[in-house]
Design an enzyme around this catalytic site. Structure first.
Site, PDB file in Angstrom:
ATOM      1  N   MET A   1       0.840  -1.205   0.000  1.00 52.09           N
ATOM      2  CA  MET A   1       0.000   0.000   0.000  1.00 52.09           C
ATOM      3  C   MET A   1       0.873   1.253   0.000  1.00 52.09           C
ATOM      4  SD  MET A   1      -3.427  -0.959   2.059  1.00 52.09           S
ATOM      5  CE  MET A   1      -2.797  -0.736   3.710  1.00 52.09           C
TER       6      MET A   1
ATOM      7  N   HIS B   1       9.027   1.052   3.158  1.00 47.06           N
ATOM      8  CA  HIS B   1      10.076   1.079   4.175  1.00 47.06           C
ATOM      9  C   HIS B   1      10.936  -0.178   4.053  1.00 47.06           C
ATOM     10  CE1 HIS B   1       7.524  -1.785   6.223  1.00 47.06           C
ATOM     11  NE2 HIS B   1       6.538  -0.903   6.327  1.00 47.06           N
TER      12      HIS B   1
ATOM     13  N   HIS C   1       9.245  -3.538   3.327  1.00 45.85           N
ATOM     14  CA  HIS C   1       8.901  -3.740   1.913  1.00 45.85           C
ATOM     15  C   HIS C   1      10.164  -4.048   1.098  1.00 45.85           C
ATOM     16  CE1 HIS C   1       5.633  -0.805   3.228  1.00 45.85           C
ATOM     17  NE2 HIS C   1       4.938  -1.848   2.856  1.00 45.85           N
TER      18      HIS C   1
ATOM     19  N   GLN D   1      -2.687 -12.410   7.788  1.00 43.55           N
ATOM     20  CA  GLN D   1      -2.903 -12.052   6.380  1.00 43.55           C
ATOM     21  C   GLN D   1      -2.269 -13.105   5.465  1.00 43.55           C
ATOM     22  OE1 GLN D   1      -2.752  -7.949   4.554  1.00 43.55           O
ATOM     23  NE2 GLN D   1      -0.648  -8.564   4.206  1.00 43.55           N
TER      24      GLN D   1
ATOM     25  N   VAL E   1      10.830  -7.250   9.580  1.00 48.47           N
ATOM     26  CA  VAL E   1      11.964  -6.328   9.723  1.00 48.47           C
ATOM     27  C   VAL E   1      11.635  -5.349  10.858  1.00 48.47           C
ATOM     28  CG1 VAL E   1      13.376  -4.563   8.592  1.00 48.47           C
ATOM     29  CG2 VAL E   1      12.556  -6.547   7.289  1.00 48.47           C
TER      30      VAL E   1
ATOM     31  N   ARG F   1       2.290   2.779   9.349  1.00 48.30           N
ATOM     32  CA  ARG F   1       1.521   3.525  10.352  1.00 48.30           C
ATOM     33  C   ARG F   1       2.396   4.134  11.443  1.00 48.30           C
ATOM     34  NH1 ARG F   1      -2.375  -0.442   8.978  1.00 48.30           N
ATOM     35  NH2 ARG F   1      -4.363   0.502   8.364  1.00 48.30           N
TER      36      ARG F   1
HETATM   37  P1  AMP Z   1       1.513  -2.863   3.550  1.00 50.00           P
HETATM   38  O1  AMP Z   1       2.061  -1.877   2.553  1.00 50.00           O
HETATM   39  O2  AMP Z   1       1.553  -2.411   4.959  1.00 50.00           O
HETATM   40  O3  AMP Z   1       0.181  -3.424   3.118  1.00 50.00           O
HETATM   41  O4  AMP Z   1       2.496  -4.087   3.510  1.00 50.00           O
HETATM   42  C1  AMP Z   1       2.855  -4.707   2.302  1.00 50.00           C
HETATM   43  C2  AMP Z   1       3.601  -5.969   2.611  1.00 50.00           C
HETATM   44  O5  AMP Z   1       4.763  -5.655   3.371  1.00 50.00           O
HETATM   45  C3  AMP Z   1       2.772  -6.946   3.454  1.00 50.00           C
HETATM   46  O6  AMP Z   1       3.004  -8.258   2.986  1.00 50.00           O
HETATM   47  C4  AMP Z   1       3.328  -6.742   4.830  1.00 50.00           C
HETATM   48  O7  AMP Z   1       3.196  -7.872   5.645  1.00 50.00           O
HETATM   49  C5  AMP Z   1       4.785  -6.458   4.529  1.00 50.00           C
HETATM   50  N1  AMP Z   1       5.410  -5.769   5.644  1.00 50.00           N
HETATM   51  C6  AMP Z   1       4.964  -4.667   6.286  1.00 50.00           C
HETATM   52  N2  AMP Z   1       5.768  -4.364   7.310  1.00 50.00           N
HETATM   53  C7  AMP Z   1       6.754  -5.291   7.324  1.00 50.00           C
HETATM   54  C8  AMP Z   1       7.896  -5.529   8.151  1.00 50.00           C
HETATM   55  N3  AMP Z   1       8.191  -4.730   9.178  1.00 50.00           N
HETATM   56  N4  AMP Z   1       8.676  -6.583   7.875  1.00 50.00           N
HETATM   57  C9  AMP Z   1       8.387  -7.411   6.836  1.00 50.00           C
HETATM   58  N5  AMP Z   1       7.336  -7.245   6.013  1.00 50.00           N
HETATM   59  C10 AMP Z   1       6.524  -6.197   6.260  1.00 50.00           C
END
Ligand code: AMP
Length: 284
Positions: free
Chosen positions: A28, A32, A35, A151, A174, A185
């Site tokens: 989304m 960071h 990702h 998820q 991470v 967030r």
């Molecule tokens: P989001 O953009 O928050 O929907 O996350 C996109 C993808 O990145 C999802 O598969 C999340 O689980 C993964 N993700 C988000 N934060 C982390 C993190 N700290 N470590 C590893 N993967 C992450």
């Protein structure tokens, strides 16, 4: 060169010419290090890496959370370029949900507890958008973060049940040096809340330490998490859970693999984290 496409037609045309295997990292945006780790894993395994950037309105159960979700596409594109991503799909909502779109993908039992219970409709939105993205990208592999462990389980169930040939790969969470899991967030946290937020990880570590010392009572492990969280006045607990790793049902005793998870509010920001117990990662 990273190419950006915005429509289904452009994506289809771009994918016609790429080398397989294709790996996709659905996001989304507000990218960071979490990702970036997923992108690197895709780059290591796949000939072509696709990142999708779409703040999916259907997975937000609170409108305000959607409105204030952080966005910075220019910065995201720089990150994708730096990571050697081949293709970025950053569609407007009308390309994901064209006029007349009228389907919901609703996963069963594994989507019901925890985040499913706390955020009604959330996993319907996630499963629906990921099914669409899998259909559009026709990826061989898809990379998701263990940070959102439920998820991963929901998406695996969806892909299996709908006979989608994309393999779902879970990647380790991470964290910041102080243990806080990276999350888009986190940007909403005030300095005081940011200082308090590592308590999520400390709570997981406290429970894991008890488990490693032989504690098998799930209530004792939940209590270890709650006691740690209680030491942080800014932390308002949404749930703490000790659940079986297969279906996420709450346990009395931890005999096999289990998932410790928790959701905690700091002011208006809600954070989640989890940790697997058992020989193998609970999801992975
Ligand atoms: P989001 O953009 O928050 O929907 O996350 C996109 C993808 O990145 C999802 O598969 C999340 O689980 C993964 N993700 C988000 N934060 C982390 C993190 N700290 N470590 C590893 N993967 C992450």
């Amino acid at each position: 060169m990273t190419r950006i496409v915005r429509t289904r037609a452009e994506l289809r045309a771009a994918l016609d010419r790429v080398e397989r295997p294709v790996g996709v990292v659905p996001t989304m945006g507000w990218l960071h290090e979490g990702h970036r780790a997923l992108m690197r894993q895709a780059r290591a395994a796949d000939a072509t890496t696709v990142v999708t950037i779409f703040v999916n309105p259907r997975q937000f159960n609170v409108a305000d959370d959607f409105m204030r979700y952080p966005r910075n596409e220019a910065r995201d594109l720089d990150i994708c370029t730096a990571e050697g991503v081949d293709l970025v799909f950053a569609p407007p909502a009308s390309e994901v949900y064209p006029p007349g779109f009228d389907t919901v993908v609703s996963v069963g039992a594994v989507a019901r507890p925890l985040e499913g219970a706390a955020r009604p409709g959330h996993f319907d939105g996630v499963a629906t958008v990921v099914a669409i993205l899998f259909g559009l990208v026709r990826s061989d592999h898809a990379y998701f973060g263990q940070k959102d462990a439920q998820q991963v389980m929901v998406i695996r169930q969806m892909a299996r049940d709908l006979a989608i040939p994309t393999e779902v790969i879970a990647c380790p969470t991470v964290r910041e040096p102080d243990g806080l899991a990276l999350s888009s967030r986190n940007v909403h946290l005030t300095p005081a809340e940011r200082a308090a937020a590592p308590v999520l990880h400390r709570a997981l570590v406290a429970a894991r330490t008890r488990w490693a010392a032989g504690e098998r009572s799930a209530d004792a492990l939940r209590e270890a998490m709650r006691a740690t969280l209680a030491g942080e006045p800014l932390a308002e607990v949404d749930y703490v859970s000790v659940a079986d790793a297969a279906m996420l049902t709450e346990l009395d005793r931890v005999e096999g693999q289990a998932l410790l998870s928790l959701a905690v509010r700091f002011g208006t920001t809600r954070l989640i984290d989890n940790e697997s117990l058992g020989a193998e990662p609970a999801v992975g």
